[in-house]
Design an enzyme around this catalytic site. Structure first.
Site, PDB file in Angstrom:
ATOM      1  N   VAL A 182       0.859  -1.181   0.000  1.00  0.00           N
ATOM      2  CA  VAL A 182       0.000   0.000   0.000  1.00  0.00           C
ATOM      3  C   VAL A 182       0.896   1.232   0.000  1.00  0.00           C
ATOM      4  O   VAL A 182       1.750   1.377   0.885  1.00  0.00           O
ATOM      5  CB  VAL A 182      -0.931   0.032   1.228  1.00  0.00           C
ATOM      6  N   GLY A 221       1.653   5.755   5.306  1.00  0.00           N
ATOM      7  CA  GLY A 221       2.156   6.226   6.584  1.00  0.00           C
ATOM      8  C   GLY A 221       1.129   7.019   7.362  1.00  0.00           C
ATOM      9  O   GLY A 221       1.283   7.216   8.575  1.00  0.00           O
ATOM     10  N   SER A 222       0.070   7.487   6.699  1.00  0.00           N
ATOM     11  CA  SER A 222      -0.947   8.300   7.364  1.00  0.00           C
ATOM     12  C   SER A 222      -2.226   8.267   6.539  1.00  0.00           C
ATOM     13  O   SER A 222      -2.265   7.706   5.440  1.00  0.00           O
ATOM     14  CB  SER A 222      -0.468   9.747   7.522  1.00  0.00           C
ATOM     15  N   GLY A 223      -3.271   8.870   7.074  1.00  0.00           N
ATOM     16  CA  GLY A 223      -4.504   9.078   6.334  1.00  0.00           C
ATOM     17  C   GLY A 223      -5.191   7.827   5.839  1.00  0.00           C
ATOM     18  O   GLY A 223      -5.199   6.783   6.503  1.00  0.00           O
ATOM     19  N   VAL A 258       6.834   7.397  -5.075  1.00  0.00           N
ATOM     20  CA  VAL A 258       6.013   6.734  -6.087  1.00  0.00           C
ATOM     21  C   VAL A 258       6.295   7.212  -7.503  1.00  0.00           C
ATOM     22  O   VAL A 258       5.950   6.522  -8.474  1.00  0.00           O
ATOM     23  CB  VAL A 258       4.507   6.892  -5.774  1.00  0.00           C
ATOM     24  N   TYR A 317      -5.842  18.930  -9.456  1.00  0.00           N
ATOM     25  CA  TYR A 317      -6.238  17.668  -8.811  1.00  0.00           C
ATOM     26  C   TYR A 317      -7.276  16.936  -9.660  1.00  0.00           C
ATOM     27  O   TYR A 317      -7.191  15.722  -9.857  1.00  0.00           O
ATOM     28  CB  TYR A 317      -6.796  17.983  -7.418  1.00  0.00           C
ATOM     29  N   LYS A 355      -6.886  13.185 -11.275  1.00  0.00           N
ATOM     30  CA  LYS A 355      -7.769  12.082 -10.907  1.00  0.00           C
ATOM     31  C   LYS A 355      -8.600  11.575 -12.087  1.00  0.00           C
ATOM     32  O   LYS A 355      -8.901  10.381 -12.174  1.00  0.00           O
ATOM     33  CB  LYS A 355      -8.658  12.500  -9.734  1.00  0.00           C
ATOM     34  N   ALA A 387     -12.538  12.463   5.971  1.00  0.00           N
ATOM     35  CA  ALA A 387     -11.976  13.130   7.140  1.00  0.00           C
ATOM     36  C   ALA A 387     -10.571  12.614   7.428  1.00  0.00           C
ATOM     37  O   ALA A 387     -10.382  11.564   8.028  1.00  0.00           O
ATOM     38  CB  ALA A 387     -12.878  12.904   8.355  1.00  0.00           C
ATOM     39  N   THR A 388      -9.575  13.349   6.978  1.00  0.00           N
ATOM     40  CA  THR A 388      -8.164  13.005   7.158  1.00  0.00           C
ATOM     41  C   THR A 388      -7.387  14.287   7.444  1.00  0.00           C
ATOM     42  O   THR A 388      -7.911  15.383   7.298  1.00  0.00           O
ATOM     43  CB  THR A 388      -7.583  12.352   5.883  1.00  0.00           C
TER      44      THR A 388
END
Length: 256
Positions: free
Chosen positions: A6, A10-12, A60, A152, A156, A186-187
């Site tokens: 994945v 590390g977060s979110g 990445v 963005y 996407k 919500a992150t």
């Protein structure tokens, strides 16, 4: 035991995806450009099924990095699945958006998905694995009516199209490729976006948050767990005949 990598875990959302998959018996390689965050996330994963979770530093957008991680996992553990989740965002009006910001967004959000998907698929084909790949897109990958996020949106939409192209070409190798399209999740990234949008609108973050809730028919902000459960479905046997899809997970904020 099946192994999954994945990215941006590390977060979110990525961290929650890793946690959910571990709880369902997957052996998880938590990858992130922040090695310390990846290591901490891996250390906290459920290992009750006998898994030995790992972490990896991964940029990445670097083909060398992606190949290193994919080939190492494939050779030592067997690479059964890959979740390209890493992403970034910032907000600015289209007329004022710096091209450098646009380039960076596409480098991580779109090029990163291409680079990692290619590395993962090459490793799966080389080792004879009929695996699964999930790419994180967004409901902003299905509609342009998203304020202050033109770069963005472009990235996407690209992920949704790239997912279809990957699915078409990799089907002959038994590799399924799907994408997910979350909404207002919500992150920590969302907290930054609330502040940015509030400034651009000349209002307060709580007012923007209420706008997002009002825009969601199910009446609440999306949680990372809402996303992670759909990723688990797409990697599992129940979706064995699904490929090339872009699944909306947004509480009805955008319906297609």
């Amino acid at each position: 035991m099946k192994t999954v990598v994945v990215t941006g875990a590390g977060s979110g959302i990525g961290r929650t995806i890793a946690s959910t998959l571990a709880e369902r018996g997957w052996q998880v390689v938590v990858s992130d450009i922040n090695g310390e965050a990846a290591e901490q996330a891996a250390a906290g994963l459920d290992s009750s099924a006998g898994q030995s979770h790992e972490s990896a530093v991964l940029n990445v957008s670097s083909p060398d990095d992606a190949a290193r991680v994919a080939d190492d996992v494939a050779d030592r553990l067997g690479l059964d699945a890959w979740v390209s989740n890493a992403g970034i965002s910032f907000m600015q009006r289209f007329l004022e958006m710096p091209i450098e910001k646009y380039d960076k967004t596409l480098e991580i959000n779109l090029k990163g998905v291409f680079v990692c998907g290619q590395a993962a698929a090459r490793a799966m084909v080389r080792t004879g694995r009929r695996g699964a790949i999930v790419n994180t897109a967004s409901m902003a990958g299905k509609q342009g009516k998203v304020p202050f996020l033109a770069d963005y949106v472009a990235s996407k939409f690209g992920v949704v199209g790239l997912t279809q192209a990957m699915a078409f070409e990799l089907a002959e190798h038994g590799i399924r490729v799907n994408s997910i399209c979350p909404g207002y999740v919500a992150t920590p990234m969302q907290e930054r976006e609330l502040a940015w949008e509030a400034e651009l609108r000349g209002t307060e973050p709580e007012a923007v948050k209420q706008l997002w809730i009002d825009d969601t028919p199910l009446g609440r902000l999306e949680q990372p767990e809402d996303v992670a459960r759909v990723v688990a479905f797409l990697l599992g046997d129940d979706s064995a005949f699904m490929t090339g899809e872009a699944l909306a997970i947004n509480g009805g904020a955008f319906m297609d």
